[in-house]
Design an enzyme around this catalytic site. Structure first.
Site, PDB file in Angstrom:
ATOM      1  N   GLY A  52      71.617  69.649  11.030  1.00 20.75           N
ATOM      2  CA  GLY A  52      72.144  68.631  10.129  1.00 20.75           C
ATOM      3  C   GLY A  52      73.290  67.772  10.654  1.00 20.75           C
ATOM      4  N   TRP A  54      73.235  65.076  12.485  1.00 13.82           N
ATOM      5  CA  TRP A  54      72.961  63.636  12.333  1.00 13.82           C
ATOM      6  C   TRP A  54      73.140  63.229  10.869  1.00 13.82           C
ATOM      7  CZ3 TRP A  54      68.716  60.922  15.719  1.00 13.82           C
ATOM      8  CH2 TRP A  54      68.985  61.177  17.072  1.00 13.82           C
ATOM      9  N   ASP A  72      62.886  68.662   7.635  1.00  8.91           N
ATOM     10  CA  ASP A  72      62.694  69.545   8.793  1.00  8.91           C
ATOM     11  C   ASP A  72      61.744  70.676   8.408  1.00  8.91           C
ATOM     12  OD1 ASP A  72      64.532  69.878  11.586  1.00  8.91           O
ATOM     13  OD2 ASP A  72      63.363  71.643  11.017  1.00  8.91           O
ATOM     14  N   ASP A  89      56.461  69.434   7.242  1.00  8.83           N
ATOM     15  CA  ASP A  89      55.995  69.073   8.578  1.00  8.83           C
ATOM     16  C   ASP A  89      55.854  67.552   8.615  1.00  8.83           C
ATOM     17  OD1 ASP A  89      54.536  68.532  10.876  1.00  8.83           O
ATOM     18  OD2 ASP A  89      53.244  70.297  10.641  1.00  8.83           O
ATOM     19  N   ASP A 114      65.208  63.005  15.881  1.00 10.22           N
ATOM     20  CA  ASP A 114      65.712  63.805  17.009  1.00 10.22           C
ATOM     21  C   ASP A 114      64.774  65.013  17.156  1.00 10.22           C
ATOM     22  OD1 ASP A 114      67.617  64.399  18.992  1.00 10.22           O
ATOM     23  OD2 ASP A 114      68.767  65.672  17.640  1.00 10.22           O
ATOM     24  N   LYS A 154      63.477  60.345  19.695  1.00  5.43           N
ATOM     25  CA  LYS A 154      63.668  61.065  20.947  1.00  5.43           C
ATOM     26  C   LYS A 154      62.302  61.456  21.509  1.00  5.43           C
ATOM     27  CE  LYS A 154      65.121  65.443  20.997  1.00  5.43           C
ATOM     28  NZ  LYS A 154      66.148  66.441  20.690  1.00  5.43           N
TER      29      LYS A 154
HETATM   30  C1  LIG Z   1      67.068  69.071  18.147  1.00  7.83           C
HETATM   31  S1  LIG Z   1      66.727  69.595  16.515  1.00  7.83           S
HETATM   32  C2  LIG Z   1      67.446  68.287  15.565  1.00  7.83           C
HETATM   33  C3  LIG Z   1      68.952  68.320  15.540  1.00  7.83           C
HETATM   34  C4  LIG Z   1      69.529  67.394  14.495  1.00  7.83           C
HETATM   35  N1  LIG Z   1      69.386  65.993  14.887  1.00  7.83           N
HETATM   36  C5  LIG Z   1      70.997  67.657  14.259  1.00  7.83           C
HETATM   37  O1  LIG Z   1      71.797  66.833  14.679  1.00  7.83           O
HETATM   38  O2  LIG Z   1      71.345  68.662  13.656  1.00  7.83           O
HETATM   39  C6  LIG Z   1      65.007  69.267  16.358  1.00  7.83           C
HETATM   40  C7  LIG Z   1      64.409  69.678  15.035  1.00  7.83           C
HETATM   41  O3  LIG Z   1      63.052  69.212  14.967  1.00  7.83           O
HETATM   42  C8  LIG Z   1      62.401  70.065  14.028  1.00  7.83           C
HETATM   43  N2  LIG Z   1      60.942  69.881  14.063  1.00  7.83           N
HETATM   44  C9  LIG Z   1      60.106  70.102  15.113  1.00  7.83           C
HETATM   45  N3  LIG Z   1      58.825  69.817  14.755  1.00  7.83           N
HETATM   46  C10 LIG Z   1      58.850  69.414  13.462  1.00  7.83           C
HETATM   47  C11 LIG Z   1      57.861  68.976  12.547  1.00  7.83           C
HETATM   48  N4  LIG Z   1      56.559  68.898  12.890  1.00  7.83           N
HETATM   49  N5  LIG Z   1      58.240  68.614  11.304  1.00  7.83           N
HETATM   50  C12 LIG Z   1      59.544  68.688  10.938  1.00  7.83           C
HETATM   51  N6  LIG Z   1      60.543  69.088  11.770  1.00  7.83           N
HETATM   52  C13 LIG Z   1      60.199  69.456  13.012  1.00  7.83           C
HETATM   53  C14 LIG Z   1      62.857  71.448  14.457  1.00  7.83           C
HETATM   54  O4  LIG Z   1      62.661  72.385  13.421  1.00  7.83           O
HETATM   55  C15 LIG Z   1      64.334  71.196  14.803  1.00  7.83           C
HETATM   56  O5  LIG Z   1      65.181  71.547  13.740  1.00  7.83           O
END
Ligand SMILES: C[S@@+](CC[C@H](N)C(=O)[O-])C[C@H]1O[C@@H](n2cnc3c(N)ncnc32)[C@H](O)[C@@H]1O
Length: 205
Positions: A52, A54, A72, A89, A114, A154
């Site tokens: 969280g 961002w 997420d 998702d 991200d 990203k």
């Molecule tokens: C690098 S983290 C994001 C960090 C966030 N920007 C922050 O600042 O706290 C990437 C996130 O992408 C989520 N994610 C990956 N595939 C996903 C999907 N298909 N649907 C939703 N979230 C997904 C992961 O659960 C993870 O929490």
């Protein structure tokens, strides 16, 4: 030799000292300072938002008159001033439509992603999963982003990246690649920052 992973690096310590949940906040901060993404009062959709940081940064930048929507696969712990947190998702377009209906928004001003796939350790597989997620983000931006709205995503660079980027470049008005200083030295991640056309569609020619 690649640097060993150290969670206690300078960016992580800075994030902890400033009350942010993740060091990735400084990647968004850098992109925001460069492109002027986040303005008071706007609506922002953050895809892959856990834990969280961002959302925390966005909340401060858009103020109490703005709206943040975070989605997420994982549960996002409550954040002051952010009521719209969903577990879903992002590749499920019906789920995204339902969320935006629930959030009472037909469009948003900014889409942030991200997203990072669960890594398998196999470089090409991870990169392909990142492209798949990115394609889902682009589909969401095509449907819900307002004219002139910004989309930040990203992507992991690799074999499929050039084709993916070439296709986007043919469709989006303003598009740039940007490395973030807070990305790890060994990381292949890069941010695509792009803006929808004034007429509201991504395709401009
Ligand atoms: C690098 S983290 C994001 C960090 C966030 N920007 C922050 O600042 O706290 C990437 C996130 O992408 C989520 N994610 C990956 N595939 C996903 C999907 N298909 N649907 C939703 N979230 C997904 C992961 O659960 C993870 O929490």
């Amino acid at each position: 030799m690649p640097k060993p992973y150290t969670p206690n690096d300078a960016w992580s310590r800075k994030a902890a000292a400033e009350g942010y949940r993740a060091r990735s906040v400084y990647k968004l901060q850098e992109l925001d300072q460069k492109f002027g993404l986040l303005k008071k009062g706007i609506t922002v959709l953050d895809l892959g938002a856990a834990p969280g940081s961002w959302l925390q940064y966005t909340r401060k930048k858009i103020g109490s008159g703005g709206t943040c929507i975070g989605i997420d696969l994982q549960k996002i712990a409550p954040i002051d001033g952010v009521d719209l947190l969903y577990r879903a998702d992002i590749t499920d377009m019906d789920a995204i439509r339902k969320i935006l209906t629930h959030a009472n928004r037909r469009t948003v001003d900014v889409v942030l992603s991200d997203l990072a796939p669960n890594t398998s350790g196999i470089k090409d597989v991870d990169q392909w999963k990142s492209i798949e997620l990115s394609e889902a983000v682009v589909a969401i931006a095509e449907e819900f982003l307002k004219p002139n709205g910004w989309c930040v995503l990203k992507v992991l660079r690799g074999a499929d990246f050039d084709d993916f980027y070439r296709t986007l470049k043919a469709q989006w008005k303003n598009i740039k690649l940007q490395h973030a200083k807070a990305s790890r030295d060994r990381s292949r991640e890069i941010y695509i920052v792009m803006r929808k056309s004034e007429r509201g569609n991504a395709v401009t020619r």
